[in-house]
Design a protein around this motif. Sequence first.
Motif, PDB file in Angstrom:
ATOM      1  N   THR A 151       7.048   5.489 -11.072  1.00 57.05           N
ATOM      2  CA  THR A 151       7.205   4.173 -11.719  1.00 57.05           C
ATOM      3  C   THR A 151       8.040   3.248 -10.850  1.00 57.05           C
ATOM      4  N   TYR A 152       9.090   3.786 -10.269  1.00 57.36           N
ATOM      5  CA  TYR A 152       9.956   2.984  -9.398  1.00 57.36           C
ATOM      6  C   TYR A 152       9.181   2.488  -8.177  1.00 57.36           C
ATOM      7  N   LEU A 153       8.331   3.331  -7.612  1.00 56.58           N
ATOM      8  CA  LEU A 153       7.540   2.916  -6.444  1.00 56.58           C
ATOM      9  C   LEU A 153       6.517   1.845  -6.826  1.00 56.58           C
TER      10      LEU A 153
ATOM     11  N   ILE B  20      11.568   8.443   1.665  1.00 57.75           N
ATOM     12  CA  ILE B  20      10.853   8.224   2.932  1.00 57.75           C
ATOM     13  C   ILE B  20       9.973   6.984   2.853  1.00 57.75           C
ATOM     14  N   THR B  21       9.287   6.821   1.732  1.00 57.30           N
ATOM     15  CA  THR B  21       8.427   5.645   1.555  1.00 57.30           C
ATOM     16  C   THR B  21       9.232   4.353   1.659  1.00 57.30           C
ATOM     17  N   LEU B  22      10.371   4.299   0.976  1.00 60.84           N
ATOM     18  CA  LEU B  22      11.172   3.077   0.973  1.00 60.84           C
ATOM     19  C   LEU B  22      11.829   2.823   2.327  1.00 60.84           C
ATOM     20  N   VAL B  23      12.193   3.872   3.047  1.00 58.23           N
ATOM     21  CA  VAL B  23      12.740   3.690   4.399  1.00 58.23           C
ATOM     22  C   VAL B  23      11.675   3.100   5.321  1.00 58.23           C
ATOM     23  N   VAL B  24      10.459   3.627   5.240  1.00 59.99           N
ATOM     24  CA  VAL B  24       9.369   3.106   6.075  1.00 59.99           C
ATOM     25  C   VAL B  24       9.067   1.650   5.715  1.00 59.99           C
ATOM     26  N   VAL B  25       9.068   1.335   4.423  1.00 55.67           N
ATOM     27  CA  VAL B  25       8.831  -0.055   3.991  1.00 55.67           C
ATOM     28  C   VAL B  25       9.918  -0.975   4.520  1.00 55.67           C
ATOM     29  N   LEU B  26      11.165  -0.518   4.518  1.00 55.88           N
ATOM     30  CA  LEU B  26      12.258  -1.327   5.060  1.00 55.88           C
ATOM     31  C   LEU B  26      12.048  -1.603   6.549  1.00 55.88           C
ATOM     32  N   ILE B  27      11.662  -0.584   7.301  1.00 54.32           N
ATOM     33  CA  ILE B  27      11.420  -0.759   8.739  1.00 54.32           C
ATOM     34  C   ILE B  27      10.280  -1.747   8.976  1.00 54.32           C
ATOM     35  N   ILE B  28       9.210  -1.613   8.210  1.00 54.41           N
ATOM     36  CA  ILE B  28       8.069  -2.531   8.345  1.00 54.41           C
ATOM     37  C   ILE B  28       8.483  -3.951   7.975  1.00 54.41           C
ATOM     38  N   SER B  29       9.277  -4.099   6.926  1.00 54.37           N
ATOM     39  CA  SER B  29       9.730  -5.435   6.499  1.00 54.37           C
ATOM     40  C   SER B  29      10.582  -6.093   7.580  1.00 54.37           C
TER      41      SER B  29
ATOM     42  N   ILE C  21       0.820  -1.218   0.000  1.00 56.40           N
ATOM     43  CA  ILE C  21       0.000   0.000   0.000  1.00 56.40           C
ATOM     44  C   ILE C  21       0.854   1.269   0.000  1.00 56.40           C
ATOM     45  N   LEU C  22       1.886   1.296   0.845  1.00 59.92           N
ATOM     46  CA  LEU C  22       2.667   2.530   0.986  1.00 59.92           C
ATOM     47  C   LEU C  22       3.355   2.954  -0.312  1.00 59.92           C
ATOM     48  N   PRO C  23       4.022   2.051  -1.061  1.00 60.32           N
ATOM     49  CA  PRO C  23       4.607   2.488  -2.333  1.00 60.32           C
ATOM     50  C   PRO C  23       3.563   2.993  -3.331  1.00 60.32           C
ATOM     51  N   LEU C  24       2.363   2.400  -3.326  1.00 57.69           N
ATOM     52  CA  LEU C  24       1.322   2.878  -4.225  1.00 57.69           C
ATOM     53  C   LEU C  24       0.867   4.285  -3.837  1.00 57.69           C
ATOM     54  N   LEU C  25       0.726   4.519  -2.543  1.00 55.83           N
ATOM     55  CA  LEU C  25       0.385   5.861  -2.082  1.00 55.83           C
ATOM     56  C   LEU C  25       1.509   6.846  -2.417  1.00 55.83           C
ATOM     57  N   GLY C  26       2.746   6.421  -2.193  1.00 52.82           N
ATOM     58  CA  GLY C  26       3.885   7.273  -2.528  1.00 52.82           C
ATOM     59  C   GLY C  26       3.931   7.601  -4.008  1.00 52.82           C
ATOM     60  N   ALA C  27       3.596   6.612  -4.861  1.00 48.52           N
ATOM     61  CA  ALA C  27       3.580   6.851  -6.306  1.00 48.52           C
ATOM     62  C   ALA C  27       2.517   7.892  -6.666  1.00 48.52           C
ATOM     63  N   GLY C  28       1.356   7.801  -6.020  1.00 51.10           N
ATOM     64  CA  GLY C  28       0.309   8.777  -6.274  1.00 51.10           C
ATOM     65  C   GLY C  28       0.720  10.180  -5.870  1.00 51.10           C
ATOM     66  N   ILE C  29       1.368  10.293  -4.703  1.00 59.10           N
ATOM     67  CA  ILE C  29       1.835  11.611  -4.247  1.00 59.10           C
ATOM     68  C   ILE C  29       2.901  12.157  -5.193  1.00 59.10           C
ATOM     69  N   ALA C  30       3.837  11.280  -5.620  1.00 64.28           N
ATOM     70  CA  ALA C  30       4.903  11.723  -6.526  1.00 64.28           C
ATOM     71  C   ALA C  30       4.338  12.223  -7.851  1.00 64.28           C
ATOM     72  N   LEU C  31       3.270  11.589  -8.326  1.00 59.99           N
ATOM     73  CA  LEU C  31       2.658  12.027  -9.581  1.00 59.99           C
ATOM     74  C   LEU C  31       2.026  13.412  -9.459  1.00 59.99           C
ATOM     75  N   MET C  32       1.645  13.783  -8.253  1.00 58.76           N
ATOM     76  CA  MET C  32       1.050  15.104  -8.039  1.00 58.76           C
ATOM     77  C   MET C  32       2.103  16.198  -7.878  1.00 58.76           C
ATOM     78  N   LEU C  33       3.380  15.806  -8.004  1.00 55.59           N
ATOM     79  CA  LEU C  33       4.466  16.782  -7.844  1.00 55.59           C
ATOM     80  C   LEU C  33       5.344  16.818  -9.096  1.00 55.59           C
ATOM     81  N   PRO C  34       4.764  16.979 -10.282  1.00 55.55           N
ATOM     82  CA  PRO C  34       5.574  16.955 -11.511  1.00 55.55           C
ATOM     83  C   PRO C  34       6.558  18.115 -11.546  1.00 55.55           C
TER      84      PRO C  34
ATOM     85  N   VAL D 149       6.729  -5.944  -6.559  1.00 58.43           N
ATOM     86  CA  VAL D 149       7.614  -6.951  -5.970  1.00 58.43           C
ATOM     87  C   VAL D 149       7.075  -7.413  -4.620  1.00 58.43           C
ATOM     88  N   ALA D 150       6.676  -6.457  -3.774  1.00 56.46           N
ATOM     89  CA  ALA D 150       6.143  -6.794  -2.451  1.00 56.46           C
ATOM     90  C   ALA D 150       4.859  -7.604  -2.571  1.00 56.46           C
TER      91      ALA D 150
END
Length: 525
Positions: free
Chosen positions: A117-119, A36-45, A11-24, A125-126
Amino acid sequence: MLAALVPLPVILPLLGAGIALMLPGRRRLQTAVTVITLVVVLIISLALLFGVDALGTQVVAVGGWDLPYGIALVADRLSALMLVVSSIVTLLVLINAVGQEMADTANETPVSVFNPTYLILCAGVANAFLAGDLFNLYVGFEMLLGASYVLLTLGSTAERIRAGVTYVVISLVSSLIFLMAIGFILAATGTVNIAQLSSRLAELPPDIQLILHVALLIGFGIKAAVFPLSFWLPDSYPTAPAPVTAVFAGLLTKVGIYAIIRTETVIFSESDLRIPLLVVAGLTLLVGILGAIAQTEIKRLLSFTLVSHIGYMLFGVAMGTVEGLTAAIFYTAHHIVVQTALFLAIGLVEQRAGVTSMRRLGGIAVLAPGLSLLFFIPALNLAGIPPFSGFIGKVALFQSGFETGDWLIYVLIGAGALTSLLTLYVIGKAWNLAFWRDPDDVEEPTAELVEEFEERREALAAGKAWKAKPSVPRTMSLSAGAMVGVSVFVTVFAGPLWDVSSRAGENLRSPQTYVNEVIGHGDGS
């Protein structure tokens, strides 16, 4: 409480992707959101790995439907370990990409495209690692493949488009085969839930089981790049931007291996294709490394070694023993890290010299000793030199094979040992020609190398100190160094990693535990 964390790596990378798209066009904000999204995902993992290892498998039913009818997300030791390794890799590769200013170079990777796209790739993958049913696994594959189509062709150069077309066509074929297999399985059993399939497929006639089993393995085999389904990889991966190549080479093929592990240990736990898988593993080992010997371009050489070493993982899975699965899981985690580190190091060489052809490189060890060390350490690890984790994984795999007493496995051990020696040869060739060779002996040296060595000779002749030009962004060097550090960490802490892999292997050889956890989570049967 722990179960509530299971959907977040998706969920978090998808939300991050949506936010990133709103910041062209706002590079720094997009990059900050992604990091920040990937750091949080690492901690959760990490929390999931420690929690699952202590408390057992965690299951979440998504969409409000009880299992086995709803969408299941399942975190066991194997999926949690893969999540941790993939989170580390995606975070460090992202930092490397930022250092290369990929997200700021319109001709290479437009910021409005790269970060979201990266998110999405990370979310796919997750999702693939956590999927508890075949259709959700298919969705995970399509998410990461759709994102990879974009990342592979960034910059729209003729070479990348040409390689991207091959990659897209092959990926679509593998996805079509996988989707057809899902349809056949649903028609034959009435479910696509992996836990339910463990028992329902065993009730089908052997010939139907075989057809369904082979269909899944072909689909996953293309994604994992096993022989003879690996022909597309060496032409596709090397053309992408260096950080993209690193994450593709290190991670994406291992998602295919993960799916094969699930297929052989849970879905078709009663159906035996051990002998064909062993033969395919041996051919993958040998054909891949023979292809590497013939290469003069380092990226292609590493792509062929990637194909070859997939054979080690398939070897462990095909043995079907707890020890073999343990070695396969350990080697998979090791290889994700080491292969990524190597491609990041070669990305630094390309940034420094402009090329990665061994015909045009030489003397890098003199011009950039720190960079050379970043290549040398994971290269030794890949070749299986003691005491690195590559040596530990191969020895464990061979020892597991000796304990079976099977002559075919003895042949595979010989093929694996030969592959290890040939890997050392190709790595040694790359080191000797690109890093150690005198630049005067280079066949077609680049203008940059010639100029830099002339400056060095003049400085030494005049008795002056010579200092190399800082031509590699510091963030790229630090992220590559951190990735190499993770590969050393895997060696230093090989004992705890092996213990987790061993417990994961034991779970896989007792699929009823997985089945009980998933089916017992809902009211269905």
